[in-house]
Design an enzyme around this catalytic site. Sequence first.
Site: not given
Ligand SMILES: *Cc1c(COP(=O)(O)O)cnc(C)c1O
Length: 348
Positions: A35, A127
Amino acid sequence: MSAKIHINLMKFEENIDFLTNKLHQNGINVFAVSKVFCAEEPLIKILDQSKVDGIADSRILNLKKIISKKPKMLLRIPALSEVKDVIKYANISLNSEIEIIRSLNKIAKEENIIHQVILMIDLGDLREGIYYKDFDYDIINEILLLKNIKLLGIGTNLTCYGSVIPTESTYKLIENIKNNIERIYNYKLEVISGGNSSSIYLLNGNIPKYINQLRIGEGYVLGRETAYGRKIKGMNDDVFTLKVEIIELKEKPTLPVGLLGVDAFGKKVIYLDKGIIKRAILNVGKQDVFDEYLIPPKGISIIGSSSDHLIVEIENGKYNIGDKIIFKLNYGGVLALMSSPYVEKVYE
Ligand SMILES: *Cc1c(COP(=O)(O)O)cnc(C)c1O
């Protein structure tokens, strides 16, 4: 020349290989998270050819453009209004609402496919997920009865809203739920998805055995773990860099002259008087990226920015009009610059 984000594909590949090997050595499968770089094709190609176990993104628009033989995971819990696209573009989705899982089942049945679901548990980061203290095991019963849904496992997300760092005691909470589900329903959960880049610091043998999957974005992209923000030895922190140009170079006072109101963003700013300094204006601004996400090179410090101008102090070094300055980036910087239509993406 407009502002450019340079993307070093070789360094990206090195990061992918390095961390993926380390995760696999610790018995952990990994979904690489795309993302932050908007699932751009040259980077997806590298992931597709790498040893990562799958590709994950929070947005359907990104999943839609990902061409890969690897399984695709939707990270953001889906909206009821988008379940059709979830079924179409994701093999796996993270979920926390039974209504949405029912709806996914309905569409999956129409399409005659099995959609895989990871049920999210909130271990206190607050969250997404079912709050661990409120976990009602009846939801498992209902999911297991849905013919076109496979309960792949359970998962959690940490260090996002509530800044909770994964520790043995936090992970114990999901282990209890895992054990209860497996005992009550005599059903083996294939995947226990333990989080994101904030779990990397545990890879020195401290990750619990039952955690067998992580979803990693920032670790790959910036070469650092996010529990304490430390650089990972052996990884590159300059896969993504910002290149901008000096468009004004002058000596000016540090204190504005006249009656002071607010800045271009409506903020009342306190200005420190450091006398006359050497400053440069660079051709990037808040419409591209907020200045707190930029890491300046040695000898340069950031003074401030408006929509289109970044003002820096030249503490030492010889510069001329037209010189290019290269900044390292933190997460918000990569996110903003990759998302901006004003910033040219240069792959090298
Ligand atoms: C963005 C996201 C991740 C990845 O997080 P990083 O800190 O970039 O490794 C993993 N799980 C979910 C649900 C996310 O939204």
